[in-house]
Design a protein around this motif. Structure first.
Motif, short mmCIF file in Angstrom:
data_model
loop_
_atom_site.label_atom_id
_atom_site.label_comp_id
_atom_site.label_asym_id
_atom_site.label_seq_id
_atom_site.Cartn_x
_atom_site.Cartn_y
_atom_site.Cartn_z
N GLN A 673 87.54 -81.81 134.62
CA GLN A 673 87.61 -81.45 136.02
C GLN A 673 87.03 -80.05 136.16
N LEU A 674 85.96 -79.90 136.90
CA LEU A 674 85.22 -78.65 136.97
C LEU A 674 85.45 -77.99 138.32
N LYS A 675 85.74 -76.69 138.29
CA LYS A 675 85.85 -75.90 139.52
C LYS A 675 84.46 -75.47 139.96
N LEU A 676 84.21 -75.56 141.26
CA LEU A 676 82.88 -75.29 141.80
C LEU A 676 82.94 -74.15 142.82
N SER A 677 81.82 -73.52 142.99
CA SER A 677 81.66 -72.49 144.00
C SER A 677 80.86 -73.05 145.17
N PRO A 678 81.09 -72.51 146.37
CA PRO A 678 80.34 -73.02 147.53
C PRO A 678 78.85 -72.66 147.44
N TYR A 679 78.07 -73.48 148.10
CA TYR A 679 76.65 -73.24 148.29
C TYR A 679 75.90 -73.07 146.96
N VAL A 680 76.15 -74.02 146.06
CA VAL A 680 75.45 -74.05 144.76
C VAL A 680 74.95 -75.47 144.55
#
Length: 1168
Positions: A673-680
């Motif tokens: 489960q990977l945490k993501l950043s916005p607008y990438v």
């Protein structure tokens, strides 16, 4: 008498099972010699179900033996087959084999039927099985019009094959127009009936060339069905549904199979998602070694099925929405199989015997007997014969009792037919084993010596060894009833000649055989387990010891097969080497040593390891705004377990081609489960890691663009510093593109004076990392904050940091500067601090400038005075000035320092340092030596460090054993530079210690040695008294001394050229100051001598160089404990740059060492 050859019934260990099997083979091979009269025996025949190729001639086999040779006849479909009337049929001479020539004319179907062969001679008739002859068939598919099939995504589908009936049945498979097999899976598979089943269809199943092929192996032909067109509508898939069975139908079904066949059970289910199939046996377990799963577990197979496998089998189809099951009731039937087949009987006239025919089956088979091919009920009567069910009992047989009997065991699933003859003979013994046969056996193994015999009545057999008269006993040897002699454990002493003797009432026969015992072959160095990395080289060793009369052959196997025919494999004597090891080279390597008598082997495993293969099949699921689940399939671990997976990401929008570390997970996981950043715009790749390193990266996953959002963080490293007295420079570390969280990244910069009531001033900037506020007062504290924002919104409220506007030079000098002289080299300075407002910047510290007043007109004319600088950090208001020169005039001032520079200097302060001890005299020379006097000349100290008051001269003699004499102390006025010592001993070496004094004390000393001259008058008088020069011993002594001196000169010359020490150096070492240690070779320093009586210390001194000039030694106080702010150094402007150091030399003390005896040789050596 009956000849029924059977081994003795003994309880044998497991290790002898192979031996008994061998004996059984020997027994079955013992037959009536063909030169004796005997009934026919069928030795070869065609199979019962004989399928022929209609394109070739028909050959029906029937071979038999007998004496006299038998004649042959055939029946077809139960009636006599007259081969003479059919020109296409011929019989092989001396045989009953038929050949039907259908290739020239005729059809195979004409000769279809049931054939049986009879072989007959005067002693009886044997018959073959019923041979059913059928031509193979490979018919074409019936023409049919197949409509295209259209269905929605997710529906189930069955494509029928329905191949034509052939003989034997065809093999079915599905391919496309390009003859490529259609891929099958848990979702799509072929059933046992040949149909193609889809549990649910997908858009990619759309195609127009689903073709069912039927391959008829017997005729090597392939037939194909018309292509089937399937179109899957790519609409939203049907709703998920629980499983239902496509085959078999209903909840239960029945299956019947014959014993010994393969039981195949099938369950195929449809559903969405695709169901998984499981199998169980009710009230039992599936046989472990005979159970196999085929067709993605949709087919259960049990090989060599038996009656015990009957029962209920349950298949379960399961998916996320439910499960269903189907029960298959299995019944195992059995065609007849032998329990005890009848065996040939050889009887002598008057003997008794039995024929037994026992078979089993399900249902139980019926037993019937025939005599010479005729049912025994209608066969000619024989008074010696009595039938009792499955047994025929013979008593008091005569020659007319000879016949061939047939036993037939049959049920609805098949039949068994066996021929067994009764042959009545009267024959004396004969031995069938060749005479003088040589047997070679490995030591400690069983030895089997054959004595194949025949006779009627059955002969008795005895064995003898060498010339011994008594037969071999059963307690040591094993005598088998077939005549074989077994030596259970053959030893070296078992070697020899053995005689076999066979007797019956009609005679006797004997035969000799020979036995040799050989040493066993052994592997004394076995190959060893190896773990190597791909691409390296590995070697296996196999050393063999064997009997010298045997020649072994060494063979290497890989996984019990031949080595690959690859140049990378090299066999050399007892080594196997594999170069450039590849993945496929892993396995078991076996060294096999073969001789004609034995074989030994040893194996070793080769594990080929390497970094893992890259993971594959990356898939993104559960896609949310700020998280996603990544799954993958691990690549091959290459025999080294995967310890972890490294996940990296690429931002194709901002940093295309640049991969960043995302996270790591355990080697047992295949999801993260990977945490993501916005607008990438994310792409991911995975690398596997084992103990040998990391794999290559996987192929990138699909891209996933996250939604824009306001920034999560603000810039870091925010600072406010002025570059000029009237500005404030605000700097920060900008956010990177990844942290921007959206388009339009900007920064809101805000500031206000800390101690004022002003409102926050702010400005919004982009693409910069600093902002300059102009027109600020000098060095005023400001509150500063920098906030990130983008097109979506602002980041959280930033933290407030404090900064200062620009600095300016301090305006005020330190006041009230006081100097306290501590000693001749150290002073303490105090001053008052400068007010903080006057500093106008960050206080760095205080800087002291000090310099020594120059003396003399030449020095006064120098343009620049050498100033030294010492800096004291922070707010310190006092400090120490080390390293001053004694008896000197100094001036100093103090300045305050901030980030901009120095302020004005304080008024100069003047101070003087007191006297100190002087340095050593600059030089000391000994001139004008006489018989009883020496003159000393010197130069004053280079640094008197005060006013000289006097000089002190101490001296003492040194005797021939290097011992020091009494110490004489002499004071000399300070204005003298020359002094003569009188009343000294002639030809004596003296050591001098010389130093100057001021009011502060004694300075460093300088040392020297000198020798008074020789008294020539006394020497001449001694010569007149004893003219030793004319003595022979004196001449020899002088020659020896001269030779020794020559050798020493040569050695000195060599050592000088090599950079060694001069011989005088060792001499001077011996005459050193009593308190100074011998000079060390590496650094030229001195040690100490000590007075043995009063232990008075002597001062250290320097050695005199060859020009008799003594160099001065400087002495300064150390600055180690005083430097602050400059780390013990001065800069090029004259500031302190090193650590002062000086060594106080010890004063010489009086001693009572004796002087060296006067000697011309010693005097000369001292000046070498």
């Amino acid at each position: 008498m009956q000849l029924k050859i059977m081994p003795k019934k003994k309880c044998l260990p497991v290790g002898r099972v192979a031996l008994i099997l061998y004996l059984c083979q020997m027994i079955s091979a013992l037959e009536v010699p063909l030169d004796l009269v005997q009934p026919p025996t069928i030795i070869r025949q065609s199979p019962k179900d004989y399928i022929i190729d209609p394109r070739e001639n028909i050959v029906i086999q029937c071979e038999a033996k007998g004496k006299p040779p038998p004649s042959f006849s055939w029946t077809r479909n139960g009636t006599h087959f007259d081969i003479d009337k059919d020109p296409l049929v011929t019989m092989k001479p001396g045989s009953g084999t038929l050949t039907i020539n259908i290739m020239s004319e005729g059809k195979a179907e004409t000769y279809e039927g049931v054939y049986q062969c009879t072989a007959r001679n005067e002693r009886g008739a044997a018959i073959s099985n019923n041979i059913v002859v059928r031509p193979s068939r490979s018919p074409l598919w019936t023409k049919e019009k197949l409509e295209p099939i259209t269905l929605r995504n997710g529906q189930s589908l069955v494509l029928p094959c329905r191949p034509p009936l052939g003989l034997p049945p065809p093999i079915i498979f599905w391919m496309d127009n390009s003859f490529q097999r259609l891929p099958q899976s848990e979702r799509v598979s072929q059933g046992l009936n040949g149909d193609l089943y889809f549990s649910n269809v997908l858009p990619e199943d759309t195609r127009e060339d689903y073709i069912c092929y039927a391959r008829f192996n017997h005729t090597q032909t392939i037939q194909q069905k018309q292509p089937i067109s399937v179109k899957v509508i790519s609409a939203k898939p049907n709703r998920e549904r629980p499983p239902t069975f496509l085959t078999p139908e209903g909840n239960t079904s029945n299956k019947e199979e014959l014993r010994g066949n393969v039981l195949s059970l099938e369950c195929i289910a449809e559903g969405l998602p695709t169901p998984v199939i499981y199998w169980i046996k009710e009230d039992g377990t599936l046989p472990i070694n005979r159970t196999f799963y085929r067709n993605f577990k949709k087919t259960l197979q049990i090989i060599q099925v038996s009656e015990a496998d009957s029962g209920n089998y349950q298949c379960i189809a399961k998916n996320a929405l439910g499960a269903i099951h189907h029960t298959i009731s299995v019944t195992v039937k059995a065609a007849p199989y032998w329990i005890l087949a009848p065996q040939n009987l050889v009887l002598s006239p008057g003997e008794d015997g039995t024929l037994i025919c026992r078979a089993n089956g399900n249902p139980k088979p019926r037993i019937s007997w025939l005599s010479n091919g005729v049912p025994i009920e209608i066969a000619p009567d024989d008074p010696s014969r009595k039938i009792n069910g499955d047994t025929i009992i013979f008593s008091n047989v005569q020659e007319r009792s000879s016949a061939v009997y047939q036993c037939n065991a049959s049920n609805e699933y098949g039949y068994l037919l066996a021929n067994a003859f009764v042959n009545v003979l009267a024959e004396p013994p004969r031995i069938l084993t060749l005479a003088n046969t040589l047997y070679q056996v490995i030591a400690n193994r069983p030895a089997l010596l054959d004595c194949a015999f025949f006779g009627s009545p059955l002969p008795t057999v005895e064995w003898f060894k060498e010339a011994k008269g008594s037969a071999l006993r059963d307690d040591i040897y094993i005598l088998h009833e077939n005549g074989t002699l077994e030596i259970p454990v053959a030893q070296k002493d078992s070697t020899g000649t053995y005689t076999c003797v066979a007797r019956n009432k009609l005679g006797m026969a004997k035969n000799e055989v020979h036995l040799e015992i050989k040493d066993p072959t052994r592997i004394i160095k076995q190959p060893e387990y190896a773990v190597v990395q791909r691409g390296s080289t590995v070697s296996f060793e196999c050393k063999v010891k064997h009997d010298h009369t045997l020649t072994p052959t060494i063979t290497w196997l890989k996984d019990n097969g031949e080595l690959p025919s690859d140049g990378r494999f090299t066999v050399d004597k007892d080594h196997l080497e594999v170069a450039d090891v590849k993945d496929g080279d892993g396995g078991t390597y076996t060294c096999v040593a073969n001789t004609t008598l034995d074989m030994v082997s040893a194996s070793a495993m080769l594990s080929v390891v390497d970094v893992p293969n890259p993971p594959f099949d990356l898939e993104l699921t559960d896609q949310l705004d700020k998280s996603v689940q990544l799954s993958w399939t691990p690549g091959d671990d290459n025999n080294s377990p995967i310890t972890k997976f490294i996940i990296e990401y690429e931002d194709a929008m901002h940093e295309a081609g640049l991969w960043h570390h995302q996270t790591e997970v355990s080697g047992t996981q295949t999801t993260a489960q990977l945490k993501l950043s916005p607008y990438v715009n994310y792409s991911f790749r995975v690398m596997a890691v084992n103990n040998l390193g990391r794999s290559l990266p996987s192929e990138p996953s699909e891209q996933y663009l996250t939604k824009a959002a306001e920034p999560d963080t603000n810039p870091t490293a925010v600072e406010g510093l002025g570059s000029e007295p009237d500005n404030l420079v605000i700097t920060w570390k900008p956010l990177n593109a990844f942290e921007s969280n959206g388009p339009g990244l900007q920064y809101k910069v805000s500031w206000r004076q800390k101690d004022g009531d002003d409102e926050w001033a702010s400005v919004v900037v982009a693409n910069v990392s600093k902002y300059i506020v102009s027109g600020t007062p000098t060095f005023v504290p400001y509150l500063i904050k920098v906030q990130a924002l983008n097109d979506v919104g602002f980041a959280p409220e930033p933290a407030v940091v404090m900064g200062h506007s620009g600095e300016d030079l301090p305006m005020v000098a330190p006041g009230n500067v006081r100097v306290n002289v501590v000693n001749s080299t150290l002073a303490e300075v105090h001053w008052d601090p400068v007010p903080l407002k006057s500093i106008r910047g960050h206080l760095q510290g205080y800087r002291l400038y000090y310099w020594k007043a120059q003396e003399g007109s030449l020095k006064r004319n120098r343009r620049h005075i050498e100033k030294k600088i010492l800096t004291f950090q922070g707010s310190k208001t006092h400090g120490m000035l080390p390293g001053l020169e004694p008896f000197s005039h100094y001036t100093l001032n103090v300045r305050v320092v901030n980030g901009k520079g120095e302020g004005p200097a304080s008024p100069d302060s003047i101070f003087n340092t007191p006297e100190g001890v002087p340095s050593a005299p600059s030089s000391l020379k000994i001139v004008n030596p006489t018989l009883d006097s020496l003159t000393l000349e010197w130069d004053p100290p280079s640094r008197p460090n005060g006013i000289l008051t006097e000089y002190t001269l101490k001296y003492q003699p040194i005797n021939s054993t290097h011992e020091l004499g009494p110490l004489v102390d002499l004071k000399i006025p300070a204005n003298k530079t020359r002094w003569t010592l009188k009343n000294l001993n002639f030809s004596t070496r003296y050591k001098f210690y010389f130093y100057a004094q001021t009011a502060a004390g004694s300075g460093s000393q300088i040392t020297e040695e000198a020798v008074t001259t020789v008294d020539e008058g006394k020497l001449a008088m001694a010569s007149r008294q004893v003219d030793i020069a004319t003595q022979g011993w004196f001449i020899g002594l002088m020659c020896a001394v001269a030779l020794l001196i020559l050798i020493l000169l040569i050695v000195c010359f060599i050592r000088r050229n090599k950079g060694g020490k001069y011989p005088v150096k060792e001499k001077e070492d011996a005459h050193a100051d009593p308190e100074i240690q011998p000079m060390k070779e590496d650094d030229g320093t001195f040690g100490e001598y000590s007075d043995a009586e009063d232990h008075k210390p002597l001062k250290k001194g320097s050695r005199t160089p060859s020009d008799r000039t003594v160099k001065k030694e400087d002495s300064d106080d150390s600055l180690v404990d005083y430097g602050e702010g400059v780390n013990g150094q001065f800069n090029e402007d004259g500031s302190f740059i090193g650590q002062y150091s000086g060594k106080k030399e010890k004063e010489p003390a009086e001693g009572n060492e004796s002087s060296e005896a006067p000697s011309p040789v010693n005097a000369m050596n001292s000046f070498v």
